[in-house]
Design an enzyme around this catalytic site. Structure first.
Site, PDB file in Angstrom:
ATOM      1  N   GLY A  33       7.766   9.674  23.523  1.00 27.55           N
ATOM      2  CA  GLY A  33       8.035   9.466  22.121  1.00 27.55           C
ATOM      3  C   GLY A  33       7.052   8.443  21.644  1.00 27.55           C
ATOM      4  CG  LEU A  35       6.120  11.927  18.797  1.00 29.62           C
ATOM      5  CD1 LEU A  35       6.347  13.121  18.163  1.00 29.62           C
ATOM      6  CD2 LEU A  35       5.553  12.109  20.161  1.00 29.62           C
ATOM      7  N   GLY A  38      -2.744  10.576  19.031  1.00 31.11           N
ATOM      8  CA  GLY A  38      -2.851  11.451  20.244  1.00 31.11           C
ATOM      9  C   GLY A  38      -2.027  12.433  20.611  1.00 31.11           C
ATOM     10  CG  HIS A  39       2.262  11.470  21.217  1.00 29.90           C
ATOM     11  ND1 HIS A  39       2.399  10.321  20.947  1.00 29.90           N
ATOM     12  CD2 HIS A  39       2.378  11.249  22.752  1.00 29.90           C
ATOM     13  CE1 HIS A  39       2.629   9.470  22.023  1.00 29.90           C
ATOM     14  NE2 HIS A  39       2.588   9.812  23.103  1.00 29.90           N
ATOM     15  N   GLY A 149      -3.074  14.763  27.662  1.00 30.00           N
ATOM     16  CA  GLY A 149      -4.347  14.016  27.038  1.00 30.00           C
ATOM     17  C   GLY A 149      -5.109  13.705  28.121  1.00 30.00           C
ATOM     18  CD  GLN A 155       0.409  11.741  32.778  1.00 30.35           C
ATOM     19  OE1 GLN A 155       0.998  10.936  33.024  1.00 30.35           O
ATOM     20  NE2 GLN A 155       0.508  12.096  31.383  1.00 30.35           N
ATOM     21  CB  VAL A 178      -6.580  11.010  19.308  1.00 33.83           C
ATOM     22  CG1 VAL A 178      -6.927  10.496  18.033  1.00 33.83           C
ATOM     23  CG2 VAL A 178      -6.707  12.509  19.604  1.00 33.83           C
TER      24      VAL A 178
HETATM   25  P1  AMP Z   1       2.895   9.489  26.629  1.00 36.53           P
HETATM   26  O1  AMP Z   1       4.028   9.809  25.511  1.00 36.53           O
HETATM   27  O2  AMP Z   1       2.228   8.020  26.671  1.00 36.53           O
HETATM   28  O3  AMP Z   1       3.470   9.856  27.975  1.00 36.53           O
HETATM   29  O4  AMP Z   1       1.672  10.652  26.381  1.00 36.53           O
HETATM   30  C1  AMP Z   1       2.353  11.983  26.196  1.00 36.53           C
HETATM   31  C2  AMP Z   1       0.788  12.650  26.340  1.00 36.53           C
HETATM   32  O5  AMP Z   1       0.093  12.482  25.025  1.00 36.53           O
HETATM   33  C3  AMP Z   1       0.064  12.499  27.664  1.00 36.53           C
HETATM   34  O6  AMP Z   1      -0.436  13.849  27.924  1.00 36.53           O
HETATM   35  C4  AMP Z   1      -1.060  11.716  27.153  1.00 36.53           C
HETATM   36  O7  AMP Z   1      -2.176  11.866  28.041  1.00 36.53           O
HETATM   37  C5  AMP Z   1      -1.131  12.185  25.483  1.00 36.53           C
HETATM   38  N1  AMP Z   1      -1.731  11.233  24.816  1.00 36.53           N
HETATM   39  C6  AMP Z   1      -1.406   9.732  24.690  1.00 36.53           C
HETATM   40  N2  AMP Z   1      -2.396   9.169  24.152  1.00 36.53           N
HETATM   41  C7  AMP Z   1      -3.436   9.996  23.934  1.00 36.53           C
HETATM   42  C8  AMP Z   1      -4.500   9.802  23.002  1.00 36.53           C
HETATM   43  N3  AMP Z   1      -4.977   8.861  22.372  1.00 36.53           N
HETATM   44  N4  AMP Z   1      -5.321  10.952  23.144  1.00 36.53           N
HETATM   45  C9  AMP Z   1      -4.956  12.321  23.420  1.00 36.53           C
HETATM   46  N5  AMP Z   1      -3.954  12.305  23.887  1.00 36.53           N
HETATM   47  C10 AMP Z   1      -2.912  11.185  24.170  1.00 36.53           C
END
Ligand code: AMP
Length: 288
Positions: A33, A35, A38-39, A149, A155, A178
């Site tokens: 969450g 969001l 990137g998300h 991401g 991960q 991003v």
């Molecule tokens: P999180 O909510 O931080 O667990 O992220 C959820 C998904 O979004 C994961 O696959 C992250 O790698 C991806 N994600 C988070 N930040 C970015 C970003 N800046 N660019 C691309 N993907 C991202």
């Protein structure tokens, strides 16, 4: 289609199965969450490549260690659902802790090797929590494709390994990181940065791009790349490095020679906030 929202794994599973029975490809974007763009890049990829898109929003306590930032992790479910709906998401799965980890919960997914290094060394129970929740989410959301991401590079490596090792019937797609205009990778944790910290946080990106520049100029010894990254991080007074490495993109072992298969990785504390970032030394391409 109007956005659906559910906290029930059984309901979500049967909805996904119904879509698949109708011949639709289902994409899944797991998130915690808060969001951001990137998300949204993962969500847009799924919406454009799949007939239906499911986003999960769940702050998974099992992947936070003692003393980490579980309590202060941002939670904005209503706003997230609005953003998800506006971006073409069909279903938000937002389970409670009681549903995911009920009284008596005792089974975890543990992976050897890849989870012991880098983030795993600094956060010993982190990947056990990540793999357990991702496995549980894949069971609740039996999608055709899952989007992750590159930002969380290790991960992606450990999840691919789990999918292969456990024969999980889902295709993993990894999308590029991003960034803000000055290079800071977008992350929910950067919400916590104060103004001075935010000013210094792009040192991670500057260090990574310098490593890539040296490699592209012909340097294949990892030592000078590491030294250059260390000195850029050291030049930011609020930055405290946790690790700075050049590793193989599949094994995560430090490389002896830098090639296109190497990835520069680092974790740096800026004040109380721990940031991670990485940069492939070869071309970063979005997967189809
Ligand atoms: P999180 O909510 O931080 O667990 O992220 C959820 C998904 O979004 C994961 O696959 C992250 O790698 C991806 N994600 C988070 N930040 C970015 C970003 N800046 N660019 C691309 N993907 C991202």
């Amino acid at each position: 289609m109007a956005l659906m929202r559910s906290s029930s794994p059984d309901d979500v599973r049967s909805t996904v199965r119904t879509w698949q029975a109708d011949g639709l490809t289902v994409g899944f974007v797991p998130t915690m969450g808060a969001l951001h763009e990137g998300h949204l890049s993962l969500i847009r990829a799924s919406v454009s490549q799949c007939g239906r898109t499911v986003v999960s929003i769940y702050v998974n306590p099992a992947q936070f260690g003692p003393g980490e930032d579980l309590e202060r992790y941002p939670r904005r479910l209503e706003e997230d659902c609005r953003i998800a709906g506006q971006n073409g998401v069909d279903l938000v799965f937002c389970p409670s802790d009681e549903v995911m980890y009920p009284e008596g919960f005792a089974t975890y997914v543990v992976q050897e090797g890849l989870t012991d290094v880098l983030e795993g060394e600094s956060r010993p129970t982190h990947f056990r929590g990540v793999l357990t929740i991702v496995c549980k989410l894949f069971n609740a959301v039996p999608a055709d494709r899952a989007y992750f991401g590159q930002k969380d590079f290790q991960q992606t490596v450990v999840i691919r390994r789990m999918v292969q090792d456990l024969n999980l019937p889902i295709a993993v797609r990894v999308m590029p990181t991003v960034r803000e205009p000055e290079g800071l990778a977008l992350s929910s944790r950067s919400d916590h940065l104060g103004p001075e910290e935010r000013e210094q946080a792009p040192c991670l990106y500057r260090a990574l791009t310098e490593a890539r520049r040296l490699y592209r100029e012909g340097e294949t010894d990892p030592a000078p790349l590491r030294t250059a990254m260390e000195s850029i991080i050291a030049s930011a007074p609020l930055a405290r490095p946790d690790y700075i490495e050049i590793v193989d993109r599949d094994t995560l072992a430090p490389v002896e020679r830098v090639t296109d298969a190497a990835v520069a990785v680092l974790a740096v504390r800026i004040g109380r906030t721990r940031l991670i970032d990485n940069m492939p030394m070869g071309e970063e391409t979005a997967e189809e």
